[in-house]
Write a protein that holds these residues in place. Structure first.
Motif, short mmCIF file in Angstrom:
data_model
loop_
_atom_site.label_atom_id
_atom_site.label_comp_id
_atom_site.label_asym_id
_atom_site.label_seq_id
_atom_site.Cartn_x
_atom_site.Cartn_y
_atom_site.Cartn_z
N TYR A 192 4.18 0.28 4.04
CA TYR A 192 2.85 -0.26 3.34
C TYR A 192 1.85 0.72 3.47
O TYR A 192 0.97 0.61 2.64
CB TYR A 192 2.56 -1.68 4.22
CG TYR A 192 3.25 -2.82 3.88
CD1 TYR A 192 2.94 -3.83 2.81
CD2 TYR A 192 4.72 -2.87 4.30
CE1 TYR A 192 3.70 -4.62 2.39
CE2 TYR A 192 5.43 -4.23 4.36
CZ TYR A 192 5.03 -4.91 3.26
OH TYR A 192 5.54 -6.20 2.80
N LEU A 251 1.20 3.94 0.72
CA LEU A 251 0.73 3.80 -0.44
C LEU A 251 -0.71 4.28 -0.49
O LEU A 251 -0.97 4.89 -1.60
CB LEU A 251 0.72 2.26 -0.73
CG LEU A 251 0.05 1.93 -2.25
CD1 LEU A 251 0.95 2.35 -3.25
CD2 LEU A 251 -0.12 0.29 -2.54
N TYR A 269 3.93 -4.43 -3.94
CA TYR A 269 3.90 -2.93 -3.68
C TYR A 269 5.22 -2.00 -4.09
O TYR A 269 4.96 -0.96 -4.58
CB TYR A 269 4.26 -3.02 -2.24
CG TYR A 269 2.92 -3.05 -1.17
CD1 TYR A 269 2.48 -1.85 -0.78
CD2 TYR A 269 2.48 -4.26 -0.87
CE1 TYR A 269 1.37 -1.78 0.13
CE2 TYR A 269 1.29 -4.38 -0.17
CZ TYR A 269 0.58 -3.15 0.29
OH TYR A 269 -0.29 -3.11 1.20
N ARG A 275 3.83 -0.90 -7.57
CA ARG A 275 2.73 0.11 -7.47
C ARG A 275 3.47 1.35 -7.16
O ARG A 275 3.20 2.56 -7.75
CB ARG A 275 1.72 -0.26 -6.56
CG ARG A 275 0.85 -1.55 -6.83
CD ARG A 275 -0.34 -1.66 -5.72
NE ARG A 275 -1.27 -0.47 -5.59
CZ ARG A 275 -2.29 -0.48 -4.99
NH1 ARG A 275 -2.51 -1.57 -4.24
NH2 ARG A 275 -2.95 0.67 -4.94
N TYR A 276 4.54 1.37 -6.24
CA TYR A 276 5.28 2.43 -6.10
C TYR A 276 6.22 3.05 -7.25
O TYR A 276 6.15 4.15 -7.11
CB TYR A 276 6.34 2.26 -4.73
CG TYR A 276 5.83 2.19 -3.41
CD1 TYR A 276 5.01 3.23 -3.09
CD2 TYR A 276 5.87 1.17 -2.60
CE1 TYR A 276 4.32 3.35 -1.79
CE2 TYR A 276 5.30 1.28 -1.33
CZ TYR A 276 4.57 2.36 -0.96
OH TYR A 276 4.01 2.34 0.41
#
Length: 816
Positions: free
Chosen positions: A219, A222, A269, A272-273
């Motif tokens: 986490y 990011l 997440y 976004r990754y």
């Protein structure tokens, strides 16, 4: 010390002791001895006693003696007691002995002075003074060494006693300590168990803390990676080692979020990754494209201005590789992306981000080959110009061979350079997600390991105007030069690459192109062939070619096409369900059937059945000689093996005749002798189900079963069986009728025999074995028609029926 028996006192002669006597002292002869007197001759001579001064009085331990061996414990005690009481055990015995010795010595002394015993008895006896203290002192002096040993032993015994006491004390102390340790161990057992529990708890908490920290890392990463990829100058990261770590971390984070969808905001997440991974890969594409443009701008002008082929090759491959690979980490980062999409052999990998990496790899391939195609355009155009020039000046065959060699060398150089840059190979693969499929999707003018279309296009444009022989020569040369394996030589990477290119070039382009030319030639020379009336006659057969020279023109051309196709194609393609072979055989059979109909209608003196037997047999033997056994229009499983001689293949027509039905049992017995002469026959096993008619007439059309099987070989066998059966039945009936009516159509039996001989010699003059077997079959068929039953024997009855003629009998003894 001296005993009386050792010497005798003699006045005249001095007597000495023997030399062998062992004494401690040797006393000289006394000078005080008087001359011998004979005053009293009656007095007996007495030996002189031992002198007093020779007697040693030494208070020393006795000499060692060997004691008697004890027989038991009590006996040992008696021996020890007797030994101690024998004169060596106490001072009292010694005192008495000394006194006795003193007295004996005194008597001996008077005897030595020749004093009579009566006088000596009156003399006072001198007693030896005995001093007990002196004796004890001498004894102690003589035993001084043993007394010292005794003192040492006593001291040692004292020390040993002290050690034993100390050891006993130490043992008691140790026992006390052991008991104390046992007590301590019992007390610490529970404490140790508690400590173990605490350690386990600590380990569990540490593991849990690590897991929590790891999960938090996925986490927390990011923010840091977002700042790095969105910062100004992020494109410079692609040439750094840290960029590879960024790609690996993004891949791990996406995989973690996919594996733990229950975690908080895992989907957010993950998205976004993935967006950051796409952006990083886009930066890599831009960096690689810029690098290619930089190298291209430096080398393209040099390649264009250079006229030397060797210099162009050095610039296009050696210099290009040197400049492109001269980067920090751009090429290693590209190789990491490529290996994330494909393995070393170009097969697709499985993973959550494999599709993203594969899409980027396709873009990288496209950018690379676009630049290569643009930079190598002068080399490609020069190769094409050389090919067209050689086609005009030399020949299309020679020019095509040189062009294929040049293209294969160029393709191998490109494949080697591609492997060094992208670290994978792209062999042929039917998988649509493989690297081969990704590379093959971009059609270019540059010949590579995956793009062989330029070779086929340029070859076909020149071969389109050539004859079939030239095309077959080129295809056969390519097959023999590159496709067939030479086991005597080691396979190099270049040879393996050429074999792969050849297999694709033939299978995808040249074989299809050649099949089209064969179809056109079959249509022209067989299906639509114009057959003059003189070609419908049986010609003389030459022994050298097995009868093919006198064959029907259509059959002769079909054999030429079969040989041409076999020479240009590998055996696996000829022997396994080739559509060209299927159509060629089927159209040839149709042409023969049309010719048979014309022969029957024209009645030009040619036997239609014998015409079909001869031409079908020539075609069948040629198929088996070329090892073509499965003639299907699709995937087949049959396969035949050549027997070496075309005549031997005739036996395959006759083998199954004995298994025909009752209706055809007569013919079965008449042709059974053929099986003993020609081995390996299996073509007549289906005769009973396909032959129709009687002895006077026979249907020559093919059955529906053979037509539906889509096997032209079975259709050929069926027609050959029908023709042989019709010929033998018809001539057997004619001979039987001539025998009964004495003539048939104005011809007697002898004339019929002569006519049969002429017909058979006209068709099989160079093959007397075939003539003999046909005559034998006619004879046995005639016997069967007369008797109306099946004869078990095959011997001839002299004079009963047709015997076969004199000229035919000359070759009856010949066997293959």
């Amino acid at each position: 010390m001296y005993d009386e028996h050792w010497y005798t006192f003699t006045p005249e002669v001095q007597q000495s002791r023997p030399s062998g006597a062992k004494t401690r002292h040797r006393r000289a002869n006394s000078l005080l001895q008087q001359p011998e007197e004979t005053t009293d001759n009656n007095i007996p001579e007495e030996p002189l006693p031992a002198l007093f001064e020779d007697q040693e009085e030494v208070n020393a331990p006795p000499e060692a003696t060997v004691l008697r061996r004890a027989k038991s414990y009590s006996d040992f005690y008696d021996i020890a007691t007797a030994h101690l009481a024998g004169g060596y055990g106490g001072p009292k015995t010694k005192t008495k002995k000394k006194k006795t010795k003193g007295r004996r010595n005194n008597h001996s002394l008077w005897d030595a002075l020749m004093i009579p015993a009566s006088v000596a008895s009156t003399l006072p006896v001198e007693e030896d003074p005995y001093d007990d203290a002196l004796d004890q002192g001498l004894l102690q002096a003589s035993q001084q060494e043993y007394l010292l040993y005794h003192d040492q032993l006593a001291l040692t015994e004292q020390h040993l006693g002290t050690l034993i006491d100390d050891a006993n004390s130490a043992l008691k102390t140790l026992e006390t300590l052991c008991q104390s340790f046992r007590a301590v161990e019992e007390q610490t057992t529970s404490f140790k168990a508690q400590c173990d529990d605490l350690l386990e708890e600590q380990t569990r908490l540490q593991t849990l803390a690590d897991e929590v920290g790891t999960d938090l890392h996925y986490y927390a990463y990011l923010d840091s990676v977002s700042r790095r990829l969105n910062a100004l100058g992020a494109g410079r990261l692609v040439d750094d080692d840290a960029f590879g770590d960024i790609l690996a971390n993004l891949d791990s984070c996406i995989e973690f979020m996919i594996q733990h969808p229950q975690y908080r905001d895992a989907d957010t997440y993950q998205a976004r990754y993935q967006a950051l991974l796409t952006k990083a890969l886009h930066l890599l594409e831009v960096g690689f494209t810029n690098r290619l443009d930089q190298v291209s701008g430096e080398l393209a002008r040099q390649i264009t201005n250079t006229q030397s082929e060797s210099a162009r090759h050095a610039l296009a491959y050696g210099r290009f590789e040197e400049i492109l690979m001269n980067s920090y980490s751009l090429i290693p980062n590209i190789q990491r992306v490529i290996l994330g999409a494909y393995d070393q052999n170009g097969q697709p990998r499985t993973g959550p981000n494999a599709d993203i990496f594969a899409n980027t790899a396709t873009n990288l391939f496209h950018a690379y080959f676009m630049v290569r195609d643009r930079d190598l355009k002068p080399l490609t155009q020069h190769d094409l110009a050389t090919f067209h020039l050689e086609c005009k000046e030399l020949s299309i065959d020679t020019a095509a061979r040189n062009f294929v060699k040049q293209c294969f060398e160029r393709s191998f150089s490109e494949a080697t350079l591609f492997h060094k840059i992208f670290s994978i190979e792209a062999p042929y693969s039917p998988n649509p997600k493989s690297a081969f499929a990704a590379l093959n999707s971009h059609q270019r003018s540059l010949v590579t390991g995956t793009n062989i279309s330029p070779i086929a296009t340029n070859l076909q444009s020149k071969l389109q105007t050539c004859d079939l022989q030239t095309i077959c020569n080129l295809v056969g040369w390519v097959t023999n030069e590159y496709l067939l394996v030479d086991y005597d030589e080691d396979e190099t990477p270049f040879v393996a690459h050429c074999r792969e290119l050849t297999s694709r070039l033939l299978a995808e382009h040249l074989w299809t192109f050649t099949d089209g030319f064969f179809d056109a030639e079959i249509t022209k020379s067989i299906t639509k062939a114009v057959v003059p009336p003189e070609a419908l006659k049986l010609g003389a057969t030459a022994a050298a070619d097995g009868g093919s020279s006198a064959a029907f023109p259509v059959v002769k051309r079909a054999i030429e096409l079969l040989v041409l196709f076999d020479q240009s194609m590998p055996k696996e393609r000829c022997q396994r369900s080739s559509p060209v072979i299927f159509r060629l055989v089927r159209e040839t059979i149709a042409a023969l059937q049309r010719a048979e109909v014309r022969i029957k209608a024209a009645k030009n003196g040619t036997d239609p059945d014998l015409f079909m037997i001869k031409n079908l047999l020539i075609l069948k033997n040629e198929l088996l000689t070329l090892e073509i056994g499965d003639v299907r229009n699709g995937t087949g499983t049959g396969q035949a093996t050549g027997l070496g001689s075309s005549i031997q293949h005739l036996g395959q027509i006759w083998e199954s005749l004995p298994t025909a039905g009752n209706l055809f049992g007569l013919v079965s017995s008449s042709v059974s002798t053929f099986s003993s002469y020609i081995p390996g026959s299996s073509l007549l096993s289906r005769a009973a189900g396909s032959i129709t008619g009687s002895g006077s007439g026979l249907t020559t059309t093919t059955t529906s079963g053979a037509a539906e099987s889509q096997d032209a070989g079975e259709q050929l066998d069926e027609l050959l069986r029908q023709s042989i059966y019709a010929f033998t039945r018809r001539w057997a009936a004619m001979f039987n009728e001539a025998k009964v009516k004495a003539s048939v159509g104005g011809k007697n039996l002898t004339q019929l025999e002569r006519e049969l001989d002429e017909i058979l010699e006209g068709a099989f003059a160079a093959q007397p074995e075939v003539m003999e077997k046909l005559k034998e079959a006619i004879q046995l068929d005639a016997q069967t028609q007369l008797t109306g039953g099946v004869k078990t024997g095959t011997g001839k009855e002299k004079g009963s029926v047709y015997t076969g003629g004199s000229r035919a009998s000359k070759g009856s003894s010949r066997r293959m």
